[in-house]
Design a protein around this motif. Structure first.
Motif, PDB file in Angstrom:
ATOM      1  N   LYS A 187       0.838  -1.189   0.000  1.00  0.00           N
ATOM      2  CA  LYS A 187       0.000   0.000   0.000  1.00  0.00           C
ATOM      3  C   LYS A 187       0.879   1.247   0.000  1.00  0.00           C
ATOM      4  N   THR A 188       0.548   2.167  -0.875  1.00  0.00           N
ATOM      5  CA  THR A 188       1.245   3.446  -0.891  1.00  0.00           C
ATOM      6  C   THR A 188       0.253   4.539  -0.523  1.00  0.00           C
ATOM      7  N   ASN A 189       0.704   5.531   0.158  1.00  0.00           N
ATOM      8  CA  ASN A 189      -0.128   6.663   0.542  1.00  0.00           C
ATOM      9  C   ASN A 189       0.195   7.838  -0.356  1.00  0.00           C
ATOM     10  N   ASN A 221      10.951  11.037  -1.315  1.00  0.00           N
ATOM     11  CA  ASN A 221       9.867  10.075  -1.583  1.00  0.00           C
ATOM     12  C   ASN A 221       9.501   9.234  -0.372  1.00  0.00           C
ATOM     13  N   GLY A 222       9.530   9.832   0.791  1.00  0.00           N
ATOM     14  CA  GLY A 222       9.142   9.142   2.021  1.00  0.00           C
ATOM     15  C   GLY A 222      10.258   9.134   3.044  1.00  0.00           C
ATOM     16  N   SER A 245      15.562   1.399   5.873  1.00  0.00           N
ATOM     17  CA  SER A 245      14.617   1.046   4.817  1.00  0.00           C
ATOM     18  C   SER A 245      13.589   2.160   4.643  1.00  0.00           C
ATOM     19  N   LYS A 246      13.008   2.242   3.455  1.00  0.00           N
ATOM     20  CA  LYS A 246      12.075   3.308   3.097  1.00  0.00           C
ATOM     21  C   LYS A 246      10.752   3.154   3.832  1.00  0.00           C
ATOM     22  N   ASN A 247      10.202   4.268   4.273  1.00  0.00           N
ATOM     23  CA  ASN A 247       8.885   4.321   4.887  1.00  0.00           C
ATOM     24  C   ASN A 247       7.994   5.134   3.963  1.00  0.00           C
ATOM     25  N   ILE A 248       6.910   4.547   3.479  1.00  0.00           N
ATOM     26  CA  ILE A 248       6.035   5.236   2.530  1.00  0.00           C
ATOM     27  C   ILE A 248       4.769   5.787   3.179  1.00  0.00           C
ATOM     28  N   ILE A 249       4.710   5.758   4.486  1.00  0.00           N
ATOM     29  CA  ILE A 249       3.548   6.277   5.205  1.00  0.00           C
ATOM     30  C   ILE A 249       3.775   7.730   5.616  1.00  0.00           C
ATOM     31  N   TYR A 250       5.018   8.067   5.954  1.00  0.00           N
ATOM     32  CA  TYR A 250       5.364   9.406   6.413  1.00  0.00           C
ATOM     33  C   TYR A 250       6.413  10.023   5.494  1.00  0.00           C
TER      34      TYR A 250
END
Length: 62
Positions: free
Chosen positions: A5-7, A23-24, A31-36
């Motif tokens: 899931k991407t926000n 980009n997050g 590791s990348k966080n795509i929520i914040y």
């Protein structure tokens, strides 16, 4: 295969993730966080109070 899931918006400040130059944010392990966004969440730590002033111009008030 599990779909990731991407926000569209940072779940902390509301800035569009596409406007984030990184980009997050990132987790403590790097590791990348795509929520914040990267302004709010870096290396597993929230920086909202310090960063809110920088990202508020990305958020439109209706």
């Amino acid at each position: 295969m599990e779909k990731i899931k991407t926000n569209k918006f940072c779940q902390s400040c509301g800035m569009p993730i596409k406007s984030d130059p990184q980009n997050g944010g990132t987790h403590a392990d790097g590791s990348k966080n795509i929520i914040y966004c990267s302004y709010c969440y870096q290396k597993g730590v929230f920086y909202l109070k310090e960063r809110l002033k920088k990202c508020k111009h990305f958020v439109k008030i209706k």
